[in-house]
Design an enzyme around this catalytic site. Structure first.
Site, PDB file in Angstrom:
ATOM      1  N   GLN A  28      -9.965  -4.825  -6.394  1.00 45.74           N
ATOM      2  CA  GLN A  28      -9.205  -3.641  -5.977  1.00 45.74           C
ATOM      3  C   GLN A  28     -10.120  -2.531  -5.490  1.00 45.74           C
ATOM      4  OE1 GLN A  28      -5.545  -1.835  -7.434  1.00 45.74           O
ATOM      5  NE2 GLN A  28      -5.943  -2.953  -9.301  1.00 45.74           N
ATOM      6  N   PHE A  70       0.819  -1.223   0.000  1.00 39.38           N
ATOM      7  CA  PHE A  70       0.000   0.000   0.000  1.00 39.38           C
ATOM      8  C   PHE A  70       0.844   1.260   0.000  1.00 39.38           C
ATOM      9  CE2 PHE A  70      -1.911  -3.499   2.372  1.00 39.38           C
ATOM     10  CZ  PHE A  70      -2.882  -3.861   1.443  1.00 39.38           C
ATOM     11  N   GLY A 127      -5.968   1.466  -8.545  1.00 45.31           N
ATOM     12  CA  GLY A 127      -5.588   1.283  -7.140  1.00 45.31           C
ATOM     13  C   GLY A 127      -5.845   2.481  -6.243  1.00 45.31           C
ATOM     14  N   GLU A 128      -5.547   3.674  -6.715  1.00 38.84           N
ATOM     15  CA  GLU A 128      -5.671   4.854  -5.847  1.00 38.84           C
ATOM     16  C   GLU A 128      -7.115   5.356  -5.774  1.00 38.84           C
ATOM     17  OE1 GLU A 128      -2.648   5.111  -4.621  1.00 38.84           O
ATOM     18  OE2 GLU A 128      -1.760   3.960  -6.265  1.00 38.84           O
ATOM     19  N   ILE A 143       1.939  -6.441  -5.732  1.00 38.81           N
ATOM     20  CA  ILE A 143       1.665  -6.359  -4.293  1.00 38.81           C
ATOM     21  C   ILE A 143       0.241  -6.806  -3.978  1.00 38.81           C
ATOM     22  CG2 ILE A 143       3.385  -4.577  -3.913  1.00 38.81           C
ATOM     23  CD1 ILE A 143       1.075  -2.522  -3.808  1.00 38.81           C
ATOM     24  N   GLY A 144      -0.474  -7.268  -4.992  1.00 41.90           N
ATOM     25  CA  GLY A 144      -1.823  -7.776  -4.737  1.00 41.90           C
ATOM     26  C   GLY A 144      -2.853  -7.556  -5.826  1.00 41.90           C
ATOM     27  N   GLY A 183      -6.035   3.209 -14.649  1.00 42.90           N
ATOM     28  CA  GLY A 183      -5.510   2.986 -13.295  1.00 42.90           C
ATOM     29  C   GLY A 183      -6.613   2.971 -12.257  1.00 42.90           C
ATOM     30  N   LYS A 188     -12.807  -9.059 -12.542  1.00 39.65           N
ATOM     31  CA  LYS A 188     -12.740  -9.693 -11.228  1.00 39.65           C
ATOM     32  C   LYS A 188     -11.654  -9.060 -10.355  1.00 39.65           C
ATOM     33  CE  LYS A 188     -13.639 -14.286 -10.718  1.00 39.65           C
ATOM     34  NZ  LYS A 188     -13.350 -15.736 -10.747  1.00 39.65           N
TER      35      LYS A 188
END
Lengths: 744, 204, 325
Positions: free
Chosen positions: A644, A248, A710-711, A474-475, A708, A639
């Protein structure tokens, strides 16, 4: 243009089986012969000098091989010297140099390290090391020192830096509006707390060849950092990290414990394993800095914003400058003609923060999107409507067009799914017995970033494809996304494609951070597949009469083969390669953003809607429903992308309701420093979360059309929850986390 | 208190006490001397280490070990069964969940020697050969993880949750799975995986 | 962890003998709290006497009351059919504590001996009278959000963290112990102590005494609820918890039992509040009055001032839920 991934049948994770069977290996799980255990001893003061260090008892304890501290540590040749001009403060500073001298810069700083034959013995002996200090007065309380903030070095040097003071229109123009509000918002330091503890196995294969099994978000950035620190050619440093147990952001930086393990391995001439304790994770591997923000916001009665002034001050360390983009969303999200932003940092006697998921943007969005909600009530306008009123079709900060922006579609998707029409206009009016019910929403945005990256492809004569990149996962499911892109591009079945990552010897990739991995590495996967297709076509042109004059446009790549469009001629890749007598193909391609991209402002967007229930007597808070919508460009894998988004909402629930790294400023030391006292959300805190993607490509950002995820998954979640709590209770909480005591 | 000039030696103190009560054919003085001179690590260890026998994933392990070793560290550092994860070491995250005699426990908060004579199942022992356990398959199907670090603990806990009869509805699953933290936040997918296995009705 | 001698006891007698021989010996059963504290060097026993093989796991009805062996697991007790039916307060309190895994490890005896979660007690770099008598109480003027509002002294403002203890004290339980000088029975009310000037002592148990069982007399409570308020929805220690038990005859309260957790150095029985409810009709007013009585003498220390409001609110709510009004 390519028609990308078939969203209705997402690939399952390519490394799923390894993860569910325990076969996936994380940093501390590599078994090296003769490996020894290192355990850190940390300071109990926040500032001062070590007067004496008693290591005798530790040295005599069973199994102890070495007790290492500034007194005897070998010094990495690349440690930067102290600032030569002490009167001039360093610009930007430098990472903490572990065991460099007797200075203490923060509480919990590593001051010694015990190396022993077993973990138990090393841990015990570490407790026997005793330090005496010359204590100096420390500064750790941000809220009591708000006036001491400074402009970051980069902004001082460059007035056009995004961290510099910004004014559009009239300074503090919001004050001229008929309806105006001024508020202060705060959140405490928050800890990344990935489930995997920071760990490293350091191994000097020879005197000048170093191999690291390390928890990092970038193998090559880490390689470069340690090559520099140890004055080695980068190729002599190998970094292995195929599995990373969450991060993270906290593995975007290399930290003192990594250098400590490398020092130990060098000194004892054996591999050394070092895993931080959960408590140590609170002191030396970064955190979301505690931040204080002030917003002035003004609007006309019709809801049109007149101006926003947004001030933010966050903490950093005394030795290394940390900054993040707190105020970006305020400058670009709404049409307000008058916008002023001021960003300050306060160096204190604490360790250096590091970007934590949705970094500064999540911080800034908490204040901005709460303020929007506050003024919406003041104006008696639906907060969703207010955002539509102030929607902007071009970037008001840079006066450039958006690459793509489907924010309004997100509004629509989310409002329908949550049942926004059920939301009471007046706060505190909907209840079910003792439970108050409320709805809230907020917007998030983050730059759609892309960097250059390279991918290696090996196409084997059996038709299988191996791809390699130094990138980490990282995931989010990087390997899965890349295999998805490749199978879609070249038509080789997914189970015939392997994507290897997490090794610095693989082709160039940066950190996994800033929601840029798929945009960057995915583009390289696509590029290498394009070249492979060209080569395969040439083989077919030369070796198969039916394909003699075929062009790429006339050929379909699917089911592991080539087929003429509208014809029956086809071949498998394996057969084609055999027929051509071709050896395995092995090539590396690079992909980088083109000049066209610079003409646009490129952002991902999210809108989060939540329903909360607040118990009117006990203050208990339950998020009962969440809908999270994203304009993140084309979705490669519904998925993993959906997962995320769910994860981001969960992180946002923590930010809004539970996470609080409390420091006792008498000691300059965190007091909530394990997972019992620092509350991250558990199963019982997280409801069913619905995810909606607009799923429209943005080819300005990259050739897949991705932007993108993640954020944006977390940016805006905390204010959505705070806004829902206000809607439920009529209580506006501007200090995170919102715990039961604040609502009774 | 030690005298100022005496070299502190915690092992010496420990052995002095231990050898008085341990059935080792060694006088306390001889044991201390052995430790002091580091002459014979084996003699010292004979006093320090404790015998124990644990069946792990069907294999019996008979050992003499430092009693400070937790079951978790025994699995990870001695037996290299690293599927069981260390996430906090204080029983606050659930990543180290294993089954001891069929019950889910935090392996970080139990000493290995306390599990003498018991049967331990770890994530490595859950699948039937190459055939995944239904819970493992359901986690893949529902994408019940991201980074994968909490996953073995979640799965071991999830299997126990169903066996205990605590998986009747979403709310109950969430409550009885709350001892397993997933920082990536895949909770809703984990709950979906557990519900599917529960509804499948198989005897797991 | 500091080195220790590890002894497996197979009989009660051997266990008591093993603990008596060594001044710094401790019993270990589940180990969930002791090992945690040993890892952090808060507790550094030189001998661990493992009592897990002692035959102290049985749960049985005795004279309509209950006998629970000290080694019965928290999960076993929480799931036990008789307890769920006749002593639901205990089952609810146990299930409100820790996690399923920890409840599968922790024993009833160990839960009674659970030490405070005060962060200063856990942090060996800060002063703490409970950990190191005479060094001072860091929480008094420090981060005391989780701390006591009743019975605290300048020496210590820590709280007992157990949920089970709150139910047990409300149920008038007793603790059976066995030591070198023989057996004795300690009433739950007397088992845990207030800090006074000796906060290092959590209970009145002698060092060499072994808890063998907990007994609960027959319960007449017809309406029960254990309500725990915490910073997240599960797996967290109580800000405040309330065990409320009522015997109702129609709307008339014949018997009331009330105890609170998270507010004092010991589970906090609200005897005066119970008395105020006796004979009254169930009503919010009566509950509110009881809560007011319960709060007499409460004192906040800064971060925990909110408990002065949260505690009475939780009492009222617990009574409301218990009585189903």
């Amino acid at each position: 243009m390519n028609t990308f991934f078939k969203a209705d049948e997402p690939l399952q994770r390519v490394d799923g089986k390894m993860k569910v069977t325990g076969a996936a290996k994380y940093a501390a799980e590599y078994v090296l012969p003769d490996c020894r255990y290192a355990v850190l001893v940390t300071s109990s003061i926040a500032k001062g000098r070590i007067k004496s260090l008693d290591t005798k008892a530790a040295s005599n304890a069973p199994g102890v091989i070495a007790v290492i501290s500034y007194l005897n540590a070998i010094r990495p040749p690349g440690y930067a010297a102290d600032n030569e001009h002490p009167t001039e403060p360093a610009t930007g500073g430098q990472p903490h140099r572990v065991f460099y001298d007797n200075k203490v810069y923060f509480n919990g700083q590593p001051i010694a390290m015990v190396v022993a034959d077993t973990f138990e013995r090393a841990t015990y002996a570490a407790h026997l090391v005793k330090a005496q200090y010359i204590v100096e007065e420390h500064l750790t309380d941000l809220n009591k020192n708000l006036d001491k903030g400074v402009l970051p070095a980069s902004a001082k040097k460059n007035p056009k830096s995004p961290l510099a003071d910004y004014d559009r229109g009239v300074v503090d123009g919001y004050k001229t509006a008929p309806v105006k509000l001024e508020m202060e918002y705060e959140h405490p330091a928050e800890m990344h707390n990935p489930m995997e503890l920071q760990a490293i196995v350091a191994h000097w294969e020879t005197d000048d060849k170093l191999t690291l099994y390390d928890k990092v978000q970038g193998t090559q950035p880490t390689q470069q950092n340690f090559a520099k620190e140890w004055k080695l050619p980068p190729e002599n440093v190998k970094v292995i990290a195929p599995f990373v147990g969450g991060a993270f952001g906290n593995a975007l930086h290399n930290w003192p414990h990594e250098t400590a393990a490398i020092i130990a391995a060098k000194m004892i001439k054996k591999p050394v394993k070092l895993m931080l304790t959960r408590e140590q994770m609170f002191f030396m591997v970064g955190y979301r800095p505690g931040t204080f923000q002030r917003i002035g916001i003004g609007a006309n009665r019709d809801g049109k914003l007149v101006g926003i002034s947004h001030f933010s001050i966050g903490q950093t360390s005394s030795y290394e400058e940390f900054t993040e983009s707190v105020l970006q969303q305020t400058r670009m999200m709404y049409t307000a003609p008058n916008v002023s932003t001021r960003y300050r940092i306060l160096p204190m006697d604490v360790s250096t923060p590091i970007w934590m998921r949705g970094p500064g943007e999540a911080t800034g969005a908490f204040a901005l999107e709460s303020a929007l909600d506050e003024i919406a009530y003041e104006l008696n306008i639906d907060p969703l409507e207010l955002r539509i009123i102030n929607h902007t079709d071009q970037d008001p900060e840079r006066n450039m067009p958006w690459s793509t922006k489907y924010l309004k579609e997100c509004f629509k998707l989310g409002a329908e799914a949550i049942g926004w029409n059920k939301r009471p206009l007046k706060a505190g009016t909907l209840s079910d017995g003792p439970w108050k019910i409320g709805y809230g929403m907020a917007v998030g945005t983050f730059g759609a970033n892309r960097r250059s990256a390279k991918v290696r492809a090996k196409l084997f004569a059996n038709g299988s494809l191996l791809l390699q990149s130094a990138v980490t996962d990282i995931g989010p499911g990087t390997g899965t996304a890349m295999v998805g892109i490749a199978t879609d591009a070249i038509g080789i079945p997914a189970d015939q494609i392997t994507f290897q990552l997490g090794n610095s010897e693989f082709p160039v990739a940066g950190n996994q951070g800033g929601s840029s991995t798929v945009n960057s590495v995915g583009s390289a996967v696509l590029a290498v597949c394009d070249v492979l297709k060209q080569k395969l076509l040439e083989m077919a042109n030369q070796n198969m009469p039916e394909f003699k004059s075929a062009t790429l446009e006339q050929v379909t790549f699917s089911n592991g083969g080539l087929q003429l469009k509208g014809g029956s001629a086809k071949t498998t890749i394996g057969d084609l390669m055999k027929k051509s007598g071709s050896a395995d193909l092995d090539l590396i391609e690079e992909a980088k953003p083109g000049p066209e991209a610079a003409k646009y402002s490129k952002y991902s967007y999210s809108v989060h809607f939540v329903e909360v229930r607040v118990h009117s007597i006990t203050g208990r808070i339950q998020v009962t429903k969440a809908v999270t919508c994203a304009d993140a460009g084309k979705i490669i894998n519904m998925k993993t992308a959906g997962n995320q988004m769910i994860g981001g909402v969960t992180g946002g629930i923590g930010m809004a309701l539970t996470e609080d790294a409390v420091m006792d400023h008498r000691f300059g030391r965190y007091m909530t420093k394990d997972l019992a006292d620092y509350h991250v959300p558990v199963h019982a805190d997280v409801p069913h979360i619905e995810v909606r993607f607009v799923d429209k490509p943005d080819y300005i950002v990259d050739p897949m059309g991705t932007k993108g995820i993640g954020e944006i998954a977390i940016i805006g979640v905390a204010p959505a929850i705070a806004n829902a709590i206000f809607n439920a209770t009529g209580k506006r909480i501007r200090q995170l986390p919102i715990t039961p005591d604040k609502l009774i | 208190m030690e005298k100022e000039n005496a070299t502190p030696n915690p092992r010496r103190d420990f052995l002095k006490k231990s050898s008085l009560i341990t059935a080792v054919a060694l006088t306390p003085t001889a044991a201390i001397k052995a430790a002091d001179n580091q002459l014979d690590e084996r003699i010292a260890q004979a006093i320090e280490n404790v015998p124990c026998s644990i069946e792990i994933n069907g294999t019996k392990h008979t050992m003499k070990i430092d009693p400070r070793i937790t079951l978790l560290d025994l699995l990870r550092e001695r037996l290299h069964l690293t599927g069981t994860k260390k996430g906090c070491d204080y029983g606050q995250c659930g990543a180290c969940t294993v089954h001891v005699d069929g019950q889910r426990v935090n392996s970080c908060l139990t000493l290995a020697v306390m599990n003498d004579g018991k049967k331990v199942t770890t994530i490595e022992g859950l699948a039937n050969g190459s055939e995944l356990h239904p819970m493992q398959a359901a986690f893949i199907k529902h994408d019940g993880f991201q980074c994968g670090y909490c996953t073995p603990g979640q799965i071991m806990s999830a299997v126990a949750c169903i066996r205990e009869g605590h998986a009747d509805n979403e709310g109950e699953i969430r409550e009885f799975m709350s001892g397993n933290i997933c920082r990536c936040g895949a909770y809703p997918n984990i709950v979906a995986a557990i519900q599917e296995v529960k509804k499948g009705g198989k005897n797991i | 962890m500091k080195q220790f001698q590890y002894i497996r006891s197979v009989s009660q007698k051997a266990a008591i003998s093993a603990i008596t021989q060594e001044p710094k010996a401790k019993f270990v059963a589940g180990g969930t709290n002791l090992l945690d504290l040993m890892k952090r060097h808060v507790m550094t026993p030189e001998r661990l006497v493992d009592i897990n093989k002692l035959p102290l796991r049985d749960i049985k009805e005795e004279n309509k009351g209950l006998h629970i062996g000290a080694l019965a697991l928290n999960s076993t007790v929480a799931e036990h059919a008789t307890i769920v039916k006749k002593f639901p307060l205990l089952a609810e309190a146990l299930n409100a504590g820790a996690s399923a895994q920890l409840r599968n490890m922790a024993t009833v005896g160990g839960n009674l001996m659970q030490r405070t979660r005060c962060p200063y007690f856990y942090d060996t770099t800060t002063p703490c009278n409970k950990r190191e008598p005479g060094t001072g109480c860091s929480a008094l003027n420090g981060f005391n959000r989780m701390h006591a509002i009743f019975g605290a002294t300048p020496h210590c403002i820590a709280v007992n963290p157990s949920d089970m203890n709150v139910a047990l004290i409300a149920l008038d339980a007793s603790v059976q112990v066995s030591g070198p000088k023989g057996d004795r029975i300690i009433k739950m009310q007397d088992f845990h102590r207030l800090p006074g000037d000796q906060p290092e002592k959590d209970t009145i148990l002698d060092k060499n005494e072994l808890i063998t069982a907990v007994t609960i007399p027959a319960s007449t409570l017809t309406h029960n609820h254990y309500l725990k308020v915490r910073d997240r929805n599960s797996y967290a220690f109580a800000l405040v918890s309330v065990a409320a038990g009522l015997n109702l005859d129609g709307k008339t309260i014949k018997v009331a039992r009330l105890a609170m957790g998270g507010v004092a150095h010991k589970p906090w029985r609200l005897t005066a509040a119970e008395q105020s409810l006796q004979g009254k009709q169930v009503s919010i007013e009566a509950f509110q009055q009881a809560a007011d009585i319960a709060m007499q003498g409460a004192k906040g220390y800064g971060h925990n001032d909110f408990k002065l409001k949260l505690a009475p609110n939780t009492i009222v709510e617990a009574l409301k839920i218990a009585s189903r009004i």
